[in-house]
Design a protein around this motif. Structure first.
Motif, mmCIF file in Angstrom:
data_model
loop_
_atom_site.group_PDB
_atom_site.id
_atom_site.type_symbol
_atom_site.label_atom_id
_atom_site.label_comp_id
_atom_site.label_asym_id
_atom_site.label_seq_id
_atom_site.Cartn_x
_atom_site.Cartn_y
_atom_site.Cartn_z
ATOM 1 N N GLN B 190 0.863 -1.182 0.000
ATOM 2 C CA GLN B 190 0.000 0.000 0.000
ATOM 3 C C GLN B 190 0.897 1.230 0.000
ATOM 4 N N ILE B 191 1.104 1.816 -1.162
ATOM 5 C CA ILE B 191 1.987 2.975 -1.260
ATOM 6 C C ILE B 191 1.334 4.034 -2.134
ATOM 7 N N PRO B 192 1.723 5.322 -1.944
ATOM 8 C CA PRO B 192 1.167 6.382 -2.789
ATOM 9 C C PRO B 192 1.487 6.111 -4.261
ATOM 10 N N LEU B 193 0.589 6.550 -5.126
ATOM 11 C CA LEU B 193 0.720 6.258 -6.549
ATOM 12 C C LEU B 193 2.035 6.789 -7.121
ATOM 13 N N GLU B 194 2.432 7.997 -6.680
ATOM 14 C CA GLU B 194 3.653 8.579 -7.272
ATOM 15 C C GLU B 194 4.884 7.747 -6.896
ATOM 16 N N ILE B 195 4.824 7.068 -5.757
ATOM 17 C CA ILE B 195 5.947 6.196 -5.366
ATOM 18 C C ILE B 195 5.917 4.921 -6.199
ATOM 19 N N ALA B 196 4.703 4.402 -6.378
ATOM 20 C CA ALA B 196 4.562 3.168 -7.146
ATOM 21 C C ALA B 196 5.039 3.354 -8.580
ATOM 22 N N GLU B 197 4.963 4.615 -9.075
ATOM 23 C CA GLU B 197 5.349 4.856 -10.465
ATOM 24 C C GLU B 197 6.800 5.287 -10.633
ATOM 25 N N MET B 198 7.501 5.440 -9.483
ATOM 26 C CA MET B 198 8.929 5.790 -9.553
ATOM 27 C C MET B 198 9.706 4.713 -10.290
ATOM 28 N N PRO B 199 10.776 5.099 -11.001
ATOM 29 C CA PRO B 199 11.631 4.034 -11.545
ATOM 30 C C PRO B 199 12.308 3.305 -10.384
ATOM 31 N N TYR B 200 12.358 1.988 -10.458
ATOM 32 C CA TYR B 200 12.870 1.208 -9.333
ATOM 33 C C TYR B 200 14.391 1.296 -9.232
ATOM 34 N N SER B 201 14.872 1.431 -8.002
ATOM 35 C CA SER B 201 16.312 1.318 -7.772
ATOM 36 C C SER B 201 16.556 0.554 -6.480
ATOM 37 N N PRO B 202 17.486 -0.425 -6.493
ATOM 38 C CA PRO B 202 17.817 -1.121 -5.250
ATOM 39 C C PRO B 202 18.390 -0.158 -4.205
ATOM 40 N N GLU B 203 18.912 0.998 -4.660
ATOM 41 C CA GLU B 203 19.498 1.941 -3.695
ATOM 42 C C GLU B 203 18.433 2.689 -2.902
ATOM 43 N N THR B 204 17.239 2.830 -3.468
ATOM 44 C CA THR B 204 16.164 3.470 -2.705
ATOM 45 C C THR B 204 15.195 2.430 -2.154
ATOM 46 N N SER B 205 15.300 1.192 -2.656
ATOM 47 C CA SER B 205 14.372 0.104 -2.321
ATOM 48 C C SER B 205 12.931 0.498 -2.630
ATOM 49 N N CYS B 206 12.753 1.392 -3.557
ATOM 50 C CA CYS B 206 11.420 1.859 -3.925
ATOM 51 C C CYS B 206 11.218 1.768 -5.428
ATOM 52 N N PRO B 207 10.026 1.469 -5.916
ATOM 53 C CA PRO B 207 8.885 1.049 -5.100
ATOM 54 C C PRO B 207 8.997 -0.425 -4.689
ATOM 55 N N PRO B 208 8.373 -0.792 -3.537
ATOM 56 C CA PRO B 208 8.359 -2.202 -3.137
ATOM 57 C C PRO B 208 7.485 -3.016 -4.090
ATOM 58 N N LYS B 209 7.738 -4.310 -4.147
ATOM 59 C CA LYS B 209 6.950 -5.159 -5.051
ATOM 60 C C LYS B 209 6.408 -6.374 -4.320
ATOM 61 N N LYS B 210 5.189 -6.702 -4.621
ATOM 62 C CA LYS B 210 4.539 -7.889 -4.033
ATOM 63 C C LYS B 210 5.390 -9.129 -4.278
ATOM 64 N N GLY B 211 5.502 -9.964 -3.240
ATOM 65 C CA GLY B 211 6.190 -11.243 -3.406
ATOM 66 C C GLY B 211 7.703 -11.150 -3.412
ATOM 67 N N THR B 212 8.253 -10.038 -2.923
ATOM 68 C CA THR B 212 9.714 -9.927 -2.866
ATOM 69 C C THR B 212 10.173 -9.482 -1.479
ATOM 70 N N VAL B 213 11.470 -9.662 -1.229
ATOM 71 C CA VAL B 213 12.066 -9.363 0.067
ATOM 72 C C VAL B 213 12.646 -7.951 0.047
ATOM 73 N N SER B 214 12.603 -7.290 1.208
ATOM 74 C CA SER B 214 13.246 -5.984 1.317
ATOM 75 C C SER B 214 13.810 -5.829 2.722
ATOM 76 N N LYS B 215 14.612 -4.807 2.915
ATOM 77 C CA LYS B 215 15.247 -4.594 4.216
ATOM 78 C C LYS B 215 15.963 -3.250 4.213
ATOM 79 N N CYS B 216 16.543 -2.893 5.363
ATOM 80 C CA CYS B 216 17.373 -1.692 5.492
ATOM 81 C C CYS B 216 18.457 -1.703 4.422
ATOM 82 N N ASP B 217 18.592 -0.567 3.703
ATOM 83 C CA ASP B 217 19.555 -0.518 2.597
ATOM 84 C C ASP B 217 20.737 0.404 2.890
#
Lengths: 442, 308
Positions: B190-217
């Motif tokens: 559950q994230i704001p739309l503008e975050i969900a549409e950001m280009p993904y980068s492992p350095e920002t860990s955003c946006p998160p994706k269903k079915g995947t692992v994340s943690k402090c970066d």
């Protein structure tokens, strides 16, 4: 042993008795039930793909649940293929020959569903191809993918190769076959002429595969145990895990063959082929395997309980006297101790009691894997004083149960279909044995 | 802390860490070569490449632009860096500002705690203490070892990251991590739309994706800009020190100290050292505490007896 069993004396009788038969009323009902539950499982799996693993009870701490324990169960069952058609064959235990096909059918069905179940557990099944294109050899999962695939192919070959002469025999009587059977058998029997040179190649191939499959079988379950033993978790951090898993696998595999041979013997009237002797011998084998498993259980639970290391205490208490104690002792006693005691006695190894014991072993084995996988994760190495308690009290949700039941029914369905299409007892071997016996008499 | 630390402290405050973390090189050389820029008259001190303090007009300082680091680029660490964190347990009173800042920075839902403040008690007689705990970015990371697809990886700057476009969601890393640092998106985040549409980068860990692992970066997107991770700056008690092992310097936003001296003098240790994971996060023992231990409502009611 007093028996009313006959040994068939005539080639035609053998073929008539052993040719695959269409389902009767009970057979059709059985297939309908299996298809029904498999479809229900599929329905819930589609929900899971849409909504994510959130529809399961798994959460960040209890991050593996019954999908993983069910996977371990299927891998365990599949080991029976190597036990009967390799270990017993190579040790020249001729009595087990009629059981080889049953064992291989179970092995193939179980290993296929082991693969399916582990994909069900994945958060991103759509990325399964990453396991191949980005494979990292350091990961035990990669080892598992390699050995399980290898085991599947060797098992398929060990099921298929001995079938070739049988299918050629069945094909000689096209009037008794439907069109699809005729085509399928013709295609699969690859122009088998029963020539000595063909037999020679076939027997050599089977012998080579029987040797190869033993290390691969040990491999699949040892590597599966390493999915747990390579971590720091209480209950898993054990050097005993490989043999502990392998011994448990042979035990449940043997029990599965016993249950299957009981059902097939009754359903297809195979009393002349599966004798009381087979139950007696399989019963003895099951006692032996259960005793080995008991030995590894003692190692697995007694030694950590003796030391009572801080990280293990909570976990062991939960198993012995805590939340999981009822299930733990039920599994250990009904699924291991009672079978050992009953099967030591000859009367315990008669078909019906042996069937009951085998079912106890199979059910116990399923829950045993639950007890291996689930409770450990409720005891992370860090304090849990801020964790949502539901994350530590994993109990599967309805979708999880139905998906799991669906996989179990799916595996039974594969076995049922294989039995519908192919002879359960190897025909050509039975004929050869009869000829050998008759030659001896002359 | 001694005198030299105080000197450095003032410079750090002014330069907003630009000099310490992102290469004073370009800032300084740019400043000397340029003639067009109008001077503001205000000067700041920066650390030159040779380790000397130089005075530069503020007008020459340019904000470092946000750059998008692709999943491929994110596999390389920031050159020459070895990020490290030190957590002073004597200063932590469970205000959880670090946790809130982390949650805000990464748009985490409440159940995704990349930074947990754990109640610790080493034995029955010892006073409990609060321990902020996150991914330790281990030098021998058990999570990276078990990943079947190289979705989680160790970088040259010490950071362990996750590429959630490659992760298959097997969760083996979560099981392998002895510190339970990893979280999983069990359902659609559950994230704001503008975050969900950001280009993904492992350095920002955003946006998160269903079915995947994340943690402090370890917030490499922040350190690239010369800023400290939000958990560090959010803490009013200066519990967190973040910095570079190669430079042997860590800062908690107000004080910059020598890493080696800090760890030697204050008996710095790493959590569960015996596991051999070699964390990049150190703790300073909770001795001579700034605050008495106060239990909070949450831990009082939860899982009594589960502390160890």
């Amino acid at each position: 042993m007093i028996t009313n069993e006959h040994i068939p004396q005539n080639v035609n009788t053998i073929i008539n008795d052993l040719e695959p038969r269409a389902f009767g009323r009970i057979g059709k009902l059985w297939v309908a039930v299996l298809v029904g539950f498999s479809l229900i499982g599929l329905f819930f799996y589609i929900q899971q793909v849409r909504q994510g693993l959130g529809i399961t009870a798994m959460r960040d701490y209890s991050t593996w649940g019954i999908y993983v324990s069910n996977f371990v169960f299927f891998v365990a069952i599949s080991l029976v293929g190597s036990l009967i058609s390799a270990i017993l064959k190579l040790s020249k235990a001729k009595w087990a020959d009629p059981l080889t096909r049953i064992a291989e059918m179970i092995a193939v069905a179980a290993i296929i569903f082991a693969a399916i179940v582990i994909i069900i557990d994945m958060g991103r099944p759509d990325r399964f191809y990453n396991v191949i294109i980005h494979a990292r050899i350091q990961s035990p999962i990669t080892w598992d993918v390699i050995v399980i695939t290898t085991y599947l192919f060797i098992s398929l070959l060990l099921l298929y190769l001995p079938l070739i002469p049988d299918l050629a025999i069945l094909r000689k009587r096209p009037e008794r076959l439907s069109k699809w059977q005729n085509n399928l058998y013709g295609w699969l029997s690859m122009n088998w002429k029963d020539l000595p040179v063909q037999k020679n190649i076939l027997n050599k191939s089977i012998s080579i595969l029987a040797v190869i499959i033993i290390p691969v079988a040990f491999g699949i379950h040892t590597v599966t145990s390493w999915l747990f033993a390579t971590t720091f978790r209480p209950g898993w951090d054990s050097t005993n895990f490989g043999p502990y898993f392998v011994s448990g696998a042979f035990m449940v595999g043997a029990a599965t063959v016993i249950a299957a041979m009981y059902v097939f013997r009754k359903a297809y009237k195979l009393e002349n082929y599966i004798h009381l002797k087979h139950f007696d011998y399989m019963g003895r084998l099951l006692v032996l395997l259960s005793l080995i498993y008991l030995y590894f259980n003692i190692n697995e639970y007694f030694i950590p309980a003796y030391k009572m290391k801080t990280s293990e205490v909570e976990h062991l208490k939960e198993l012995f006297i805590g939340r999981h104690a009822q299930l733990f002792w039920a599994v250990q006693i009904l699924g291991m101790i009672v079978p050992i005691v009953v099967l030591i006695f000859k009367r315990g190894r008669r078909p019906l009691p042996l069937l009951v014991i085998s079912i106890m072993v199979i059910v116990g084995a399923w829950f045993k894997r639950f007890l291996i996988v689930v409770p450990s994760l409720a005891h992370p190495l860090i304090p849990t004083n801020r964790v949502d308690p539901t994350w530590l009290n994993y109990f599967p949700t309805i979708p999880e149960w139905f998906i799991t039941i669906g996989t179990l029914c799916g595996a039974l369905l594969i076995i049922t279909m294989l039995v519908r299409v192919f002879p359960i007892i190897p025909i050509s071997e039975t004929i050869e044995e009869m000829n050998a016996r008759q030659n001896k008499k002359l | 802390m001694d005198k030299s630390d105080n000197n450095r402290r003032s410079f750090i405050k002014k330069a907003g860490l630009a000099g310490l973390l992102t290469g004073s090189t370009w800032v300084a050389s740019d400043a000397f070569q340029s003639n067009q820029i109008e001077k503001s008259g205000k000067t700041v001190q920066l650390l030159s490449q040779d380790g000397e303090l130089v005075e530069v007009d503020e007008a020459f300082l340019k904000p470092i632009p946000d750059i998008h680091i692709s999943p491929e680029e994110a596999r390389e660490g920031i050159e020459g860096r070895k990020f490290v964190m030190v957590i002073d347990l004597a200063q932590c009173k469970n205000l959880r500002k670090c946790h809130d800042a982390c949650e805000k920075m990464h748009y985490l839902s409440p159940e995704k705690e990349w930074l947990k403040v754990l109640k610790m008690q080493d034995n029955e007689l010892a006073e409990p203490y609060w321990q902020p705990t996150m991914c330790f970015h281990c030098d021998q990371p058990p999570c990276v070892k078990v990943c079947p697809v190289d979705a989680t990886f160790k970088r040259s700057d010490g950071i362990v990251l996750i590429d959630n476009e490659r992760c298959i969601g097997c969760r083996f890393c979560m099981v392998a991590c002895p510190y339970s640092a990893r979280t999983f998106d069990w359902s659609e985040p559950q994230i704001p739309l503008e975050i969900a549409e950001m280009p993904y980068s492992p350095e920002t860990s955003c946006p998160p994706k269903k079915g995947t692992v994340s943690k402090c970066d370890f917030c490499p997107d922040k350190t690239r800009k010369g800023e400290l991770p939000p958990c560090v700056t959010a803490c009013p008690n200066g519990v967190f020190y973040f910095g570079d092992e190669n430079e042997d310097a860590v800062s908690n936003g107000s004080v910059t100290v020598k890493l080696s001296t800090l760890l030697a003098d204050r008996a710095g240790y790493r959590y569960m050292e015996d596991l051999g994971t070699k964390p990049r996060v150190y703790y300073l023992p909770p001795v001579n505490r700034a605050f008495p231990f106060e239990d909070d409502e949450y831990t009082r009611t939860q899982n009594e007896g589960h502390d160890h």
